[in-house]
Design a protein around this motif. Structure first.
Motif, PDB file in Angstrom:
ATOM      1  N   GLU A   1       0.803  -1.215   0.000  1.00  0.00           N
ATOM      2  CA  GLU A   1       0.000   0.000   0.000  1.00  0.00           C
ATOM      3  C   GLU A   1       0.844   1.277   0.000  1.00  0.00           C
ATOM      4  O   GLU A   1       0.432   2.310  -0.549  1.00  0.00           O
TER       5      GLU A   1
ATOM      6  N   ILE B   1      -4.322   3.317  -3.663  1.00  0.00           N
ATOM      7  CA  ILE B   1      -5.538   2.506  -3.590  1.00  0.00           C
ATOM      8  C   ILE B   1      -6.727   3.377  -3.980  1.00  0.00           C
ATOM      9  O   ILE B   1      -6.966   4.414  -3.360  1.00  0.00           O
TER      10      ILE B   1
ATOM     11  N   LYS C   1     -12.229  -0.232  -3.249  1.00  0.00           N
ATOM     12  CA  LYS C   1     -12.314  -1.239  -2.188  1.00  0.00           C
ATOM     13  C   LYS C   1     -13.537  -2.108  -2.417  1.00  0.00           C
ATOM     14  O   LYS C   1     -14.478  -1.725  -3.128  1.00  0.00           O
TER      15      LYS C   1
ATOM     16  N   ILE D   1      -8.945  -4.757  -0.797  1.00  0.00           N
ATOM     17  CA  ILE D   1      -8.601  -3.763  -1.808  1.00  0.00           C
ATOM     18  C   ILE D   1      -9.033  -4.326  -3.161  1.00  0.00           C
ATOM     19  O   ILE D   1      -8.874  -5.507  -3.434  1.00  0.00           O
TER      20      ILE D   1
ATOM     21  N   TRP E   1      -5.856  -0.490  -7.610  1.00  0.00           N
ATOM     22  CA  TRP E   1      -4.738   0.393  -7.261  1.00  0.00           C
ATOM     23  C   TRP E   1      -3.974   0.773  -8.522  1.00  0.00           C
ATOM     24  O   TRP E   1      -4.052   0.087  -9.540  1.00  0.00           O
TER      25      TRP E   1
END
Length: 223
Positions: free
Chosen positions: A157, A162, A165, A174, A177
């Motif tokens: 992360e 990110i 979700k 997640i 990204w």
């Protein structure tokens, strides 16, 4: 004209479902004028295609070619992973979509470039709600719910952004990204598995935005 190379379909993910989703995405992207085209290739053709410097590559294919056999064969060699990473580092775009995150070597160049990978999904396909991460203004507001393979992933992360979700009765994860990798762009997206999810209007719009972003040549961070 933006040229997109695609590698799609595997044992668990029929090619036709993915093609139907991509057709909708291309229609959205070319709504005002024809700017995008895509060509579908096989893994054996990828290295040569990378040398031609396409605007982006979309991968919806896991590494395992025969996952149910006693001896499982894979297609992603370390040499191939390094070629992919070099292509992106030099300004290419890469979208790792659903099974494009699955079963690849955790220690390999490809997974290192992605900054994350698929860990598991529950056996049943629950209703999964996907929503945007509000502090990351990347691909617009997102909120849709579909029955899906709920991917649970491991992501570095601190090394990426990110933007999406997921939540279901099975838990939270997640789901999307993105980051720059050298002069290039990488985006990872976990939905969708089932046919109705792949052609869901809200998901198709999100997918189109990610394809457009990875296809950009100039670095222009979204956060």
């Amino acid at each position: 004209m933006k040229r997109i190379v695609t590698l799609i379909g595997d044992y668990y993910h029929p090619r036709e479902r993915i093609q139907a989703s991509l057709i909708r995405v291309l229609a959205l992207l070319n709504e005002e004028n024809e700017r995008f085209e895509y060509v579908e290739i096989e893994p054996s053709q990828l290295k040569k295609e990378l040398e031609s410097q396409p605007d982006a590559v979309i991968l919806f294919k896991e590494d395992r070619l025969n996952p149910n056999d006693e001896k499982v064969d894979t297609w992603m060699t370390e040499e191939m992973g390094e070629a992919i990473a070099q292509y992106v580092e030099q300004g290419g775009g890469w979208l790792a979509w659903h099974s494009g995150l699955a079963s690849y070597s955790i220690e390999g160049s490809y997974t290192e470039m992605l900054k994350g990978y698929f860990e598991y999904h529950p056996a049943p396909h629950p209703q999964v709600k996907y929503t945007d991460v509000q502090r990351i203004d990347a691909f617009g507001p997102v909120s849709f719910e579909i029955r899906d393979e709920h991917y649970f992933v491991k992501v570095k992360e601190e090394e990426t952004n990110i933007f999406l979700k997921s939540v279901s009765e099975e838990g939270n994860s997640i789901a999307g990204w993105f980051h720059h990798y050298g002069a290039g762009r990488v985006c990872c997206l976990t939905p969708a598995h089932n046919e109705e999810g792949l052609i869901n209007e809200e998901f198709t719009l999100l997918l189109a935005k990610t394809v457009e972003w990875v296809s950009l040549k100039k670095i222009n961070a979204l956060n």
